[in-house]
Design a protein around this motif. Structure first.
Motif, PDB file in Angstrom:
ATOM      1  N   ILE A   1       8.805   1.861   0.010  1.00 58.34           N
ATOM      2  CA  ILE A   1       9.863   2.098   1.011  1.00 58.34           C
ATOM      3  C   ILE A   1       9.471   3.296   1.868  1.00 58.34           C
ATOM      4  O   ILE A   1       8.969   4.303   1.349  1.00 58.34           O
ATOM      5  CB  ILE A   1      11.246   2.279   0.324  1.00 58.34           C
ATOM      6  CG1 ILE A   1      12.380   2.370   1.358  1.00 58.34           C
ATOM      7  CG2 ILE A   1      11.255   3.488  -0.625  1.00 58.34           C
ATOM      8  CD1 ILE A   1      13.786   2.209   0.754  1.00 58.34           C
TER       9      ILE A   1
ATOM     10  N   THR B   1       2.839   5.624  -3.390  1.00 60.42           N
ATOM     11  CA  THR B   1       3.713   5.227  -4.499  1.00 60.42           C
ATOM     12  C   THR B   1       3.067   4.146  -5.359  1.00 60.42           C
ATOM     13  O   THR B   1       3.311   4.070  -6.558  1.00 60.42           O
ATOM     14  CB  THR B   1       5.056   4.715  -3.935  1.00 60.42           C
ATOM     15  OG1 THR B   1       5.502   5.634  -2.946  1.00 60.42           O
ATOM     16  CG2 THR B   1       6.104   4.579  -5.015  1.00 60.42           C
TER      17      THR B   1
ATOM     18  N   PHE C   1      -5.661  -0.538   5.392  1.00 58.68           N
ATOM     19  CA  PHE C   1      -5.021  -0.936   4.143  1.00 58.68           C
ATOM     20  C   PHE C   1      -5.970  -1.815   3.326  1.00 58.68           C
ATOM     21  O   PHE C   1      -5.926  -1.828   2.105  1.00 58.68           O
ATOM     22  CB  PHE C   1      -3.701  -1.665   4.417  1.00 58.68           C
ATOM     23  CG  PHE C   1      -2.577  -0.732   4.827  1.00 58.68           C
ATOM     24  CD1 PHE C   1      -2.703   0.649   4.698  1.00 58.68           C
ATOM     25  CD2 PHE C   1      -1.378  -1.234   5.327  1.00 58.68           C
ATOM     26  CE1 PHE C   1      -1.669   1.507   5.056  1.00 58.68           C
ATOM     27  CE2 PHE C   1      -0.339  -0.387   5.691  1.00 58.68           C
ATOM     28  CZ  PHE C   1      -0.479   0.986   5.557  1.00 58.68           C
TER      29      PHE C   1
ATOM     30  N   LEU D   1       1.250  -6.985   2.293  1.00 58.42           N
ATOM     31  CA  LEU D   1       2.370  -6.950   3.232  1.00 58.42           C
ATOM     32  C   LEU D   1       1.970  -6.703   4.674  1.00 58.42           C
ATOM     33  O   LEU D   1       2.553  -7.260   5.598  1.00 58.42           O
ATOM     34  CB  LEU D   1       3.260  -5.762   2.868  1.00 58.42           C
ATOM     35  CG  LEU D   1       4.338  -5.901   1.834  1.00 58.42           C
ATOM     36  CD1 LEU D   1       4.931  -4.534   1.575  1.00 58.42           C
ATOM     37  CD2 LEU D   1       5.406  -6.864   2.307  1.00 58.42           C
TER      38      LEU D   1
ATOM     39  N   GLY E   1       7.494  -3.008   4.141  1.00 67.59           N
ATOM     40  CA  GLY E   1       6.352  -3.427   4.942  1.00 67.59           C
ATOM     41  C   GLY E   1       6.264  -2.432   6.082  1.00 67.59           C
ATOM     42  O   GLY E   1       6.394  -1.223   5.867  1.00 67.59           O
TER      43      GLY E   1
ATOM     44  N   THR F   1       0.855  -1.191   0.000  1.00 64.77           N
ATOM     45  CA  THR F   1       0.000   0.000   0.000  1.00 64.77           C
ATOM     46  C   THR F   1       0.889   1.239   0.000  1.00 64.77           C
ATOM     47  O   THR F   1       2.115   1.132  -0.029  1.00 64.77           O
ATOM     48  CB  THR F   1      -0.906   0.011   1.248  1.00 64.77           C
ATOM     49  OG1 THR F   1      -0.061  -0.213   2.381  1.00 64.77           O
ATOM     50  CG2 THR F   1      -1.968  -1.051   1.174  1.00 64.77           C
TER      51      THR F   1
ATOM     52  N   THR G   1       7.032   7.247  11.212  1.00 54.57           N
ATOM     53  CA  THR G   1       6.011   6.552  10.413  1.00 54.57           C
ATOM     54  C   THR G   1       4.611   7.002  10.817  1.00 54.57           C
ATOM     55  O   THR G   1       3.753   7.240   9.963  1.00 54.57           O
ATOM     56  CB  THR G   1       6.174   5.016  10.574  1.00 54.57           C
ATOM     57  OG1 THR G   1       7.488   4.653  10.136  1.00 54.57           O
ATOM     58  CG2 THR G   1       5.145   4.248   9.780  1.00 54.57           C
TER      59      THR G   1
HETATM   60  C1  GLP Z   1       3.859   2.488   4.786  1.00 52.05           C
HETATM   61  C2  GLP Z   1       3.717   1.057   4.280  1.00 52.05           C
HETATM   62  C3  GLP Z   1       4.891   0.693   3.405  1.00 52.05           C
HETATM   63  C4  GLP Z   1       5.069   1.754   2.322  1.00 52.05           C
HETATM   64  C5  GLP Z   1       5.308   3.107   2.953  1.00 52.05           C
HETATM   65  C6  GLP Z   1       5.540   4.214   1.956  1.00 52.05           C
HETATM   66  O1  GLP Z   1       4.844   2.557   5.748  1.00 52.05           O
HETATM   67  N1  GLP Z   1       3.657   0.118   5.347  1.00 52.05           N
HETATM   68  O2  GLP Z   1       4.662  -0.580   2.831  1.00 52.05           O
HETATM   69  O3  GLP Z   1       6.162   1.393   1.526  1.00 52.05           O
HETATM   70  O4  GLP Z   1       4.170   3.397   3.736  1.00 52.05           O
HETATM   71  O5  GLP Z   1       4.354   4.806   1.544  1.00 52.05           O
HETATM   72  P1  GLP Z   1       4.264   5.938   0.466  1.00 52.05           P
HETATM   73  O6  GLP Z   1       4.363   5.242  -0.856  1.00 52.05           O
HETATM   74  O7  GLP Z   1       2.918   6.561   0.680  1.00 52.05           O
HETATM   75  O8  GLP Z   1       5.373   6.874   0.679  1.00 52.05           O
END
Ligand code: GLP
Length: 264
Positions: free
Chosen positions: A134, A39, A80, A66, A141, A36, A162
């Motif tokens: 990432i 990206t 998610f 994931l 993940g 999710t 996060t």
């Molecule tokens: C969360 C998810 C990841 C994802 C990351 C980046 O932490 N668990 O799997 O890679 O977000 O998200 P974004 O693409 O919104 O930057």
């Protein structure tokens, strides 16, 4: 690792979808690991387009997501699960019984649920292709810093960074989840093939550390250095801090000429 630098996010999304679509055409019952995050949206849009316009068939595809927040009910729009249905599953023909997403609605019995998730992956025959995003701190993940490279699906506490990054998806009066269930690094490394997507300047540091930094549990994406078939699709902005960009470009050129099947 095959480092594939694209000119922008649109090209990154198209290339990612091409790789996934190709994998499904070669193996109709592909076991596909999904991620999710923003990206991934371009990839999902493009896969939906290929499904509609070119008839890409997901009828036998089995998916494993994931990760999932803990403490949100499945129907909550920020889960998610909701993200996956809104952006992807509602628009393609993966049968609901073949979709697996960790159950984050739990308040207890995490261990049992995580073991069952691992067993479901094993029973399906393992994951053929795992797509990853990432985090800014280099997590894959929800494997936050200090996640063991041997870790399996489990409960994980989220870092302040996060939690902050994810706050934008929640209404201001709602608390952002502080924990998640995530596949472990060990689980991810068992996939036959890995495709990581990184886009935008905010990911440049994490991408550089993942590809060119030391193997470290502080940047869990660096574990991909141990995998024998990983492709890292990054746009120019996310590639900005890579030291060996020119080399990656020439290696990609050579791969196109000599072993194009690696790009499928
Ligand atoms: C969360 C998810 C990841 C994802 C990351 C980046 O932490 N668990 O799997 O890679 O977000 O998200 P974004 O693409 O919104 O930057």
């Amino acid at each position: 690792m095959l480092v594939f630098i694209t000119k922008d996010y649109a090209e990154l999304s198209r290339e990612a979808a091409r790789i996934v679509a190709r994998a499904i055409r070669r193996k109709r019952d592909l076991r596909l690991g999904l991620a999710t995050g923003e990206t991934q949206l371009g990839l999902y849009r493009e896969l939906v387009r290929i499904h509609r316009e070119e008839g890409l068939d997901f009828a036998r595809v089995v998916t494993f997501n994931l990760d999932e927040y803990v403490g949100l009910d499945a129907g909550q729009p920020q889960s998610f699960r909701a993200f996956m249905f809104t952006n992807f599953f509602d628009h393609v023909n993966v049968p609901v019984g073949q979709i697996h997403i960790p159950n984050g609605a739990l308040r207890k019995d995490f261990e049992k649920t995580c073991e069952e998730y691992e067993r479901a992956i094993q029973d399906a025959g393992g994951i053929d292709l795992q797509v990853l995003g990432i985090g800014k701190d280099g997590h894959i993940g929800f494997n936050e810093p200090a996640s063991s490279f041997a870790s399996r699906t489990r409960l994980k506490t989220l870092t302040a960074q996060t939690i902050e990054d994810n706050r934008r998806n929640f209404p201001p009066d709602k608390e952002t989840p502080r924990a998640a269930i995530t596949m472990g690094i060990g689980t991810i490394l068992e996939a036959q093939r890995i495709l990581l997507l990184g886009s935008g300047a905010a990911k440049a540091r994490a991408i550089a550390l993942a590809i060119e930094g030391p193997l470290t549990a502080s940047v869990t994406a660096s574990a991909l250095q141990l995998h024998r078939d990983s492709t890292l699709l990054v746009d120019r902005e996310a590639a900005a801090e890579l030291r060996h960009k020119d080399y990656y470009d020439s290696a990609l050129e050579m791969t196109r000429k000599l072993t194009p099947e690696r790009l499928w």
